[in-house]
Design a protein around this motif. Sequence first.
Motif, PDB file in Angstrom:
ATOM      1  N   GLN A  96     -58.069  -6.644 -42.896  1.00  0.00           N
ATOM      2  CA  GLN A  96     -56.918  -5.784 -42.631  1.00  0.00           C
ATOM      3  C   GLN A  96     -55.954  -6.555 -41.727  1.00  0.00           C
ATOM      4  O   GLN A  96     -56.347  -7.052 -40.677  1.00  0.00           O
ATOM      5  N   PHE A  97     -54.707  -6.656 -42.145  1.00  0.00           N
ATOM      6  CA  PHE A  97     -53.701  -7.403 -41.391  1.00  0.00           C
ATOM      7  C   PHE A  97     -52.826  -6.416 -40.626  1.00  0.00           C
ATOM      8  O   PHE A  97     -52.159  -5.568 -41.227  1.00  0.00           O
ATOM      9  N   ILE A 147     -56.040 -10.175 -37.698  1.00  0.00           N
ATOM     10  CA  ILE A 147     -56.857  -9.825 -38.858  1.00  0.00           C
ATOM     11  C   ILE A 147     -58.085  -9.091 -38.335  1.00  0.00           C
ATOM     12  O   ILE A 147     -58.826  -9.607 -37.493  1.00  0.00           O
ATOM     13  N   VAL A 148     -58.285  -7.877 -38.821  1.00  0.00           N
ATOM     14  CA  VAL A 148     -59.471  -7.107 -38.477  1.00  0.00           C
ATOM     15  C   VAL A 148     -60.333  -7.050 -39.732  1.00  0.00           C
ATOM     16  O   VAL A 148     -60.032  -6.317 -40.672  1.00  0.00           O
ATOM     17  N   GLY A 149     -61.377  -7.869 -39.752  1.00  0.00           N
ATOM     18  CA  GLY A 149     -62.260  -7.934 -40.903  1.00  0.00           C
ATOM     19  C   GLY A 149     -63.523  -7.129 -40.677  1.00  0.00           C
ATOM     20  O   GLY A 149     -64.025  -7.018 -39.560  1.00  0.00           O
ATOM     21  N   GLY A 310     -57.589   5.446 -32.182  1.00  0.00           N
ATOM     22  CA  GLY A 310     -58.221   4.762 -33.309  1.00  0.00           C
ATOM     23  C   GLY A 310     -57.524   3.467 -33.662  1.00  0.00           C
ATOM     24  O   GLY A 310     -57.210   3.229 -34.828  1.00  0.00           O
ATOM     25  N   LEU A 311     -57.286   2.626 -32.668  1.00  0.00           N
ATOM     26  CA  LEU A 311     -56.565   1.373 -32.875  1.00  0.00           C
ATOM     27  C   LEU A 311     -57.218   0.538 -33.969  1.00  0.00           C
ATOM     28  O   LEU A 311     -58.439   0.405 -34.023  1.00  0.00           O
ATOM     29  N   TRP A 312     -56.388  -0.010 -34.853  1.00  0.00           N
ATOM     30  CA  TRP A 312     -56.803  -0.910 -35.941  1.00  0.00           C
ATOM     31  C   TRP A 312     -57.602  -0.180 -37.015  1.00  0.00           C
ATOM     32  O   TRP A 312     -58.438  -0.757 -37.697  1.00  0.00           O
ATOM     33  N   GLY A 313     -57.314   1.105 -37.208  1.00  0.00           N
ATOM     34  CA  GLY A 313     -57.924   1.835 -38.314  1.00  0.00           C
ATOM     35  C   GLY A 313     -57.187   1.562 -39.610  1.00  0.00           C
ATOM     36  O   GLY A 313     -56.026   1.125 -39.626  1.00  0.00           O
ATOM     37  N   ASN A 314     -57.858   1.842 -40.727  1.00  0.00           N
ATOM     38  CA  ASN A 314     -57.309   1.567 -42.046  1.00  0.00           C
ATOM     39  C   ASN A 314     -56.528   2.737 -42.621  1.00  0.00           C
ATOM     40  O   ASN A 314     -56.726   3.891 -42.231  1.00  0.00           O
ATOM     41  N   HIS A 315     -55.662   2.441 -43.585  1.00  0.00           N
ATOM     42  CA  HIS A 315     -55.076   3.488 -44.403  1.00  0.00           C
ATOM     43  C   HIS A 315     -56.194   4.285 -45.091  1.00  0.00           C
ATOM     44  O   HIS A 315     -57.277   3.764 -45.356  1.00  0.00           O
ATOM     45  N   GLY A 316     -55.883   5.535 -45.416  1.00  0.00           N
ATOM     46  CA  GLY A 316     -56.888   6.402 -46.011  1.00  0.00           C
ATOM     47  C   GLY A 316     -57.402   5.938 -47.353  1.00  0.00           C
ATOM     48  O   GLY A 316     -58.538   6.252 -47.728  1.00  0.00           O
ATOM     49  N   TYR A 317     -56.594   5.207 -48.112  1.00  0.00           N
ATOM     50  CA  TYR A 317     -57.087   4.746 -49.405  1.00  0.00           C
ATOM     51  C   TYR A 317     -58.084   3.593 -49.270  1.00  0.00           C
ATOM     52  O   TYR A 317     -58.796   3.273 -50.212  1.00  0.00           O
ATOM     53  N   GLU A 318     -58.155   2.964 -48.098  1.00  0.00           N
ATOM     54  CA  GLU A 318     -59.173   1.945 -47.828  1.00  0.00           C
ATOM     55  C   GLU A 318     -60.417   2.576 -47.206  1.00  0.00           C
ATOM     56  O   GLU A 318     -61.547   2.283 -47.590  1.00  0.00           O
ATOM     57  N   ALA A 319     -60.205   3.427 -46.232  1.00  0.00           N
ATOM     58  CA  ALA A 319     -61.307   4.129 -45.571  1.00  0.00           C
ATOM     59  C   ALA A 319     -60.746   5.383 -44.921  1.00  0.00           C
ATOM     60  O   ALA A 319     -59.619   5.374 -44.415  1.00  0.00           O
TER      61      ALA A 319
END
Length: 442
Positions: A96-97, A147-149, A310-319
């Motif tokens: 995630q960028f 980048i949050v992998g 919730g810093l560095w969370g993903n869009h809902g379609y990813e998680a």
Amino acid sequence: MDSDEAVATATQAYIYGYPLVYNLEEIAKLPAGDSTIFGTPVPWNHFGPVRHLLDPAAEFVSPNNDTLYLIAPLDLSTGPLVLHVPDTHDRYYVLQFVDAWTNNVAYIGRRATGTAEADYLLTPPGYTGDVPAGMTPVEIPSDVAIIVGRVQVDGEADLPAVHALQDQFTLRPLADDAGVKNGIPSPDSDAVPDLAFWEQLRVGIAAFPPPDADAPFLAALAALGVTGDAPLSALDAQAAAALTEGAQQGQATIEKLAGGSTETSSWSTAKHMFDYNLDRLGLGTNDAPEWRIADRRTAYGTRAVVARGGLWGNHGYEATYDFAWTDSDGEPLNGGASYEVTFSPPPPVEAFWSFTMYDTPRFYLVANPIGRYSVGDRTPGLQYADDGSVTIYLQHEAPSADKVSNWLPSPAGVFRPVLRTYQPGEAILDGSYVLPAIRRVG
């Protein structure tokens, strides 16, 4: 502006700028070696692999306990970077960028690009150079980003395999002579403590300009004296007082909004809380209207709350992230009571799901005698009913022996568990999958 108007403007400006300042502080901790996630510094433009699933020692907002993190602080000020990803053989992973303003600007991984081996060129803002053959370009809209992998882990026995994969994710400069510099600007050292946030915001905006559509927000900051080359130590007392009060009110507003659901339901969802990025949507993102918060002021208020909780969370379609705050009677969840929640059927996903315990108001993982911080479809020994449903027991003290396999230990006080679904199924995305109420049973 009169004093009341100045304070009101400063309050809104604080909410606007909070994610930038907070995010840069967290990114800066990585190369400085101050991160609680890593025991050693993570250099600029290198991956820092977390070798163990996170536990309460990681003092970070709402970390997951499902994947091994793979994090890289990026400084693209000296030119593009080449990113290599290995073949994970269908194992779930996502890179995630996140730009300086906390926008999720691109995704690489199982959902977005597949799991085959590949090379990508990470380019800085305004890059007009060549893209080498065989590389996919990924535009990063700010010189500093992260980048949050996350790489899926199926229990302790799976760790060596994941470690081997982590080591195959690499970054290198495109140009052999490219250097690395700390792209996070330094604020004026003479700034008084009450204005430290504003000074960080002033230099941050100059280094990482927001999109043109943010002109009204920048105009408000200019009216407050928080733009340009002049350090805030030059402000007069009245202006400084308005900024100080605005910061206090802005932070109080963020804390209130991040503090829980105002609904009568047990749950609040973050499925659309990362939809605040309206201008910088790149590889692997979804720019459909349903994944965008149309009103910019609402979007940026949401962005501040997400940065806090919730810093560095993903869009809902990813998680997806669904937060449980209250029981079926509307009472706050508290370790002084015992609860049950039955997922019937379990959450429909294309990857996996988990239910993780956090304390409040810090939103940190919770220490417990069995070292279990989450329960999910990969939990060894998880018991299912004959109809395929699964019941999870939330309580501070251990339940009876027949329930321990499905026990998610809680703290003694107030708590907030989070349901995560990775690559959520369509029933989750369209809202037809309804989360069950959490029932108090003791």
